[in-house]
Design a protein around this motif. Sequence first.
Motif, PDB file in Angstrom:
ATOM      1  N   ILE A  12     -17.422 -25.369 -12.051  1.00 34.40           N
ATOM      2  CA  ILE A  12     -16.873 -25.671 -13.273  1.00 34.40           C
ATOM      3  C   ILE A  12     -16.509 -24.890 -14.101  1.00 34.40           C
ATOM      4  N   GLU A  13     -17.471 -23.881 -14.440  1.00 35.64           N
ATOM      5  CA  GLU A  13     -17.106 -22.692 -15.252  1.00 35.64           C
ATOM      6  C   GLU A  13     -15.874 -21.874 -15.127  1.00 35.64           C
ATOM      7  N   GLU A  14     -15.501 -21.584 -13.669  1.00 41.86           N
ATOM      8  CA  GLU A  14     -14.452 -20.798 -12.989  1.00 41.86           C
ATOM      9  C   GLU A  14     -13.228 -21.427 -13.415  1.00 41.86           C
ATOM     10  N   GLN A  15     -13.214 -22.391 -13.877  1.00 38.41           N
ATOM     11  CA  GLN A  15     -11.913 -23.278 -13.981  1.00 38.41           C
ATOM     12  C   GLN A  15     -10.960 -22.580 -14.830  1.00 38.41           C
ATOM     13  N   PRO A  16     -11.015 -22.137 -16.068  1.00 41.94           N
ATOM     14  CA  PRO A  16     -10.199 -21.235 -16.782  1.00 41.94           C
ATOM     15  C   PRO A  16      -9.544 -20.258 -16.171  1.00 41.94           C
ATOM     16  N   ALA A  17     -10.431 -19.642 -15.606  1.00 40.92           N
ATOM     17  CA  ALA A  17      -9.912 -18.284 -14.721  1.00 40.92           C
ATOM     18  C   ALA A  17      -9.002 -18.883 -13.586  1.00 40.92           C
ATOM     19  N   GLY A  18      -9.248 -20.081 -12.910  1.00 35.83           N
ATOM     20  CA  GLY A  18      -8.648 -20.348 -11.663  1.00 35.83           C
ATOM     21  C   GLY A  18      -7.100 -20.943 -12.435  1.00 35.83           C
ATOM     22  N   TYR A  19      -7.139 -21.604 -13.320  1.00 35.08           N
ATOM     23  CA  TYR A  19      -5.667 -21.769 -14.180  1.00 35.08           C
ATOM     24  C   TYR A  19      -4.834 -20.529 -14.221  1.00 35.08           C
ATOM     25  N   ALA A  20      -5.636 -19.432 -14.831  1.00 31.42           N
ATOM     26  CA  ALA A  20      -4.935 -18.159 -15.136  1.00 31.42           C
ATOM     27  C   ALA A  20      -4.436 -17.570 -13.707  1.00 31.42           C
ATOM     28  N   ARG A  21      -5.205 -17.825 -12.781  1.00 32.30           N
ATOM     29  CA  ARG A  21      -5.072 -17.018 -11.605  1.00 32.30           C
ATOM     30  C   ARG A  21      -3.746 -17.710 -10.891  1.00 32.30           C
ATOM     31  N   ALA A 149     -20.479 -26.020  -4.533  1.00 36.75           N
ATOM     32  CA  ALA A 149     -20.898 -27.097  -4.492  1.00 36.75           C
ATOM     33  C   ALA A 149     -20.136 -28.011  -3.470  1.00 36.75           C
ATOM     34  N   VAL A 150     -20.825 -29.077  -2.912  1.00 37.30           N
ATOM     35  CA  VAL A 150     -20.189 -30.246  -2.023  1.00 37.30           C
ATOM     36  C   VAL A 150     -19.246 -30.984  -2.849  1.00 37.30           C
ATOM     37  N   ALA A 151     -19.635 -31.286  -4.130  1.00 36.78           N
ATOM     38  CA  ALA A 151     -18.813 -32.195  -4.846  1.00 36.78           C
ATOM     39  C   ALA A 151     -17.726 -31.194  -5.581  1.00 36.78           C
ATOM     40  N   ALA A 152     -16.277 -31.701  -5.098  1.00 37.07           N
ATOM     41  CA  ALA A 152     -15.286 -30.770  -5.668  1.00 37.07           C
ATOM     42  C   ALA A 152     -15.032 -30.923  -7.143  1.00 37.07           C
ATOM     43  N   THR A 153     -14.763 -29.515  -7.689  1.00 29.43           N
ATOM     44  CA  THR A 153     -14.347 -29.536  -9.182  1.00 29.43           C
ATOM     45  C   THR A 153     -13.206 -28.702  -9.270  1.00 29.43           C
ATOM     46  N   LYS A 154     -13.360 -27.469  -9.171  1.00 29.29           N
ATOM     47  CA  LYS A 154     -12.202 -26.399  -9.305  1.00 29.29           C
ATOM     48  C   LYS A 154     -11.253 -26.406  -8.269  1.00 29.29           C
ATOM     49  N   THR A 155     -11.440 -27.016  -7.351  1.00 28.95           N
ATOM     50  CA  THR A 155     -10.402 -27.487  -6.160  1.00 28.95           C
ATOM     51  C   THR A 155      -9.717 -28.672  -6.698  1.00 28.95           C
ATOM     52  N   TYR A 156     -10.287 -29.540  -7.472  1.00 28.92           N
ATOM     53  CA  TYR A 156      -9.520 -30.560  -7.775  1.00 28.92           C
ATOM     54  C   TYR A 156      -8.603 -30.066  -8.842  1.00 28.92           C
ATOM     55  N   THR A 157      -8.870 -29.504  -9.901  1.00 34.84           N
ATOM     56  CA  THR A 157      -7.999 -29.102 -10.909  1.00 34.84           C
ATOM     57  C   THR A 157      -6.870 -27.987 -10.603  1.00 34.84           C
ATOM     58  N   LEU A 316      -5.867 -32.174 -16.752  1.00 32.59           N
ATOM     59  CA  LEU A 316      -6.350 -30.621 -16.542  1.00 32.59           C
ATOM     60  C   LEU A 316      -7.388 -30.422 -17.463  1.00 32.59           C
ATOM     61  N   LEU A 317      -7.452 -31.233 -18.590  1.00 29.92           N
ATOM     62  CA  LEU A 317      -8.415 -30.870 -19.537  1.00 29.92           C
ATOM     63  C   LEU A 317      -9.556 -31.811 -19.568  1.00 29.92           C
ATOM     64  N   ASP A 318      -9.040 -33.336 -19.488  1.00 32.08           N
ATOM     65  CA  ASP A 318      -9.707 -34.407 -19.567  1.00 32.08           C
ATOM     66  C   ASP A 318     -11.097 -34.495 -18.567  1.00 32.08           C
ATOM     67  N   ILE A 319     -10.823 -33.856 -17.384  1.00 29.50           N
ATOM     68  CA  ILE A 319     -11.805 -34.119 -16.377  1.00 29.50           C
ATOM     69  C   ILE A 319     -12.972 -32.968 -16.621  1.00 29.50           C
ATOM     70  N   LEU A 320     -12.571 -32.210 -17.302  1.00 28.11           N
ATOM     71  CA  LEU A 320     -13.762 -31.061 -17.483  1.00 28.11           C
ATOM     72  C   LEU A 320     -14.761 -31.574 -17.945  1.00 28.11           C
ATOM     73  N   PRO A 321     -14.913 -32.305 -19.217  1.00 27.29           N
ATOM     74  CA  PRO A 321     -16.178 -32.886 -19.821  1.00 27.29           C
ATOM     75  C   PRO A 321     -16.963 -33.694 -18.799  1.00 27.29           C
ATOM     76  N   LEU A 322     -16.295 -34.575 -18.280  1.00 27.28           N
ATOM     77  CA  LEU A 322     -16.455 -35.450 -17.383  1.00 27.28           C
ATOM     78  C   LEU A 322     -17.253 -35.067 -16.046  1.00 27.28           C
ATOM     79  N   GLN A 323     -16.762 -33.799 -15.726  1.00 35.28           N
ATOM     80  CA  GLN A 323     -17.521 -32.737 -14.483  1.00 35.28           C
ATOM     81  C   GLN A 323     -18.719 -32.586 -14.985  1.00 35.28           C
ATOM     82  N   ARG A 324     -18.912 -31.951 -16.406  1.00 38.17           N
ATOM     83  CA  ARG A 324     -20.054 -31.674 -16.973  1.00 38.17           C
ATOM     84  C   ARG A 324     -21.019 -32.731 -17.112  1.00 38.17           C
TER      85      ARG A 324
END
Length: 350
Positions: A12-21, A149-157, A316-324
């Motif tokens: 989850i925490e890697e997602q901002p860097a993933g967007y930049a990449r 993790a098995v549950a997808a987070t950063k691959t979804y976004t 791309l933003l709304d799902i982040l607090p829901l993941q957390r």
Amino acid sequence: MTVPGAGMTADIEEQPAGYARLLSAEHTGPIARVAEAVARRRPRHVVFTARGTSDHAALYAAYLTEIRLGIPAGLASPSTITVFGARPDLSDALVVGVSQSGGSPDLVEVIRVARAAGALTLAVTNAPQSPLAGAAELSVDIAAGHERAVAATKTYTAELLALLLLVEGIRAGDGTLPADERAALDALPDLAARTLADPTPAQLAARYRFAARLVTTGRGYAYPTAREAALKLMETSYLPALAFSGADLLHGPLAMTDPDVPVLAVVGSGPGGRAMREVLPRLGERRADVVVVGSADVEGATRMVVPEVDERYAPLLDILPLQRLALSLALARGEDPDAPRGLKKVTTTM
């Protein structure tokens, strides 16, 4: 010793860097070339095929396709091809397979059959050497990196952002996004980091630790977010969660809401969010426990705060607090969201 939830937390925490990449020239260039190739072929309709979390990313892309490109779009039922042997005429179609692993045999078969039927085929995946990418004429690498993790987070976004870049590139014709669009997208990494800093999801986990069931809802671009949030809660906390569009919620399921059934409502600032404004008072009449994900306060509801952006970008933003929330709730209930029982990272279906 492995700490429960450490993998999902890191993902989850890697997602901002993933967007930049993904927004770097290294990856936007290849996506632009794919978008240009699709624009040249001028497909008359678009069919998406996906499973699980990727199905929700595909649904988001279907909304984008119809709204931004004016091309009819829908989600395929892979079993019509893999189980029933149907061979639909896809000669004027773009058929897009969306999969984190690119390894599900049914999706590979849909792409293979579609290509043989004359469709332009495209794979959107985190595994550019996967069978799905090999079966398609074109492919897009979402560049999310290894997901712990098995549950997808950063691959979804990452799928959401790649599909957004693709659709907007097709709309441009040559894959090149307008300068104002590009500037708005470049702000996403910082906005995502701000969203993830909000402590509200962890606080709500304590409130809903003993919930027996939950409802998620949204309209338009927010509906895929509601569906993905429900899936994350079911995967990680084993909490029955039902997702409805705001319109469908009023057509019957509203009757099941009451003070003991939390409702997570995704309410943006565009047309979809405005359409949810007729839903929220009805939930209030039911005295439902409502939590809103959005940029504006709603009377009588708790809010998980996200910055205001164009409604196309909001998923791309709304799902982040829901993941957390899913992560925190699983931990509060004594579960390990990194390894949900009975689940694997790659699910094989035919």
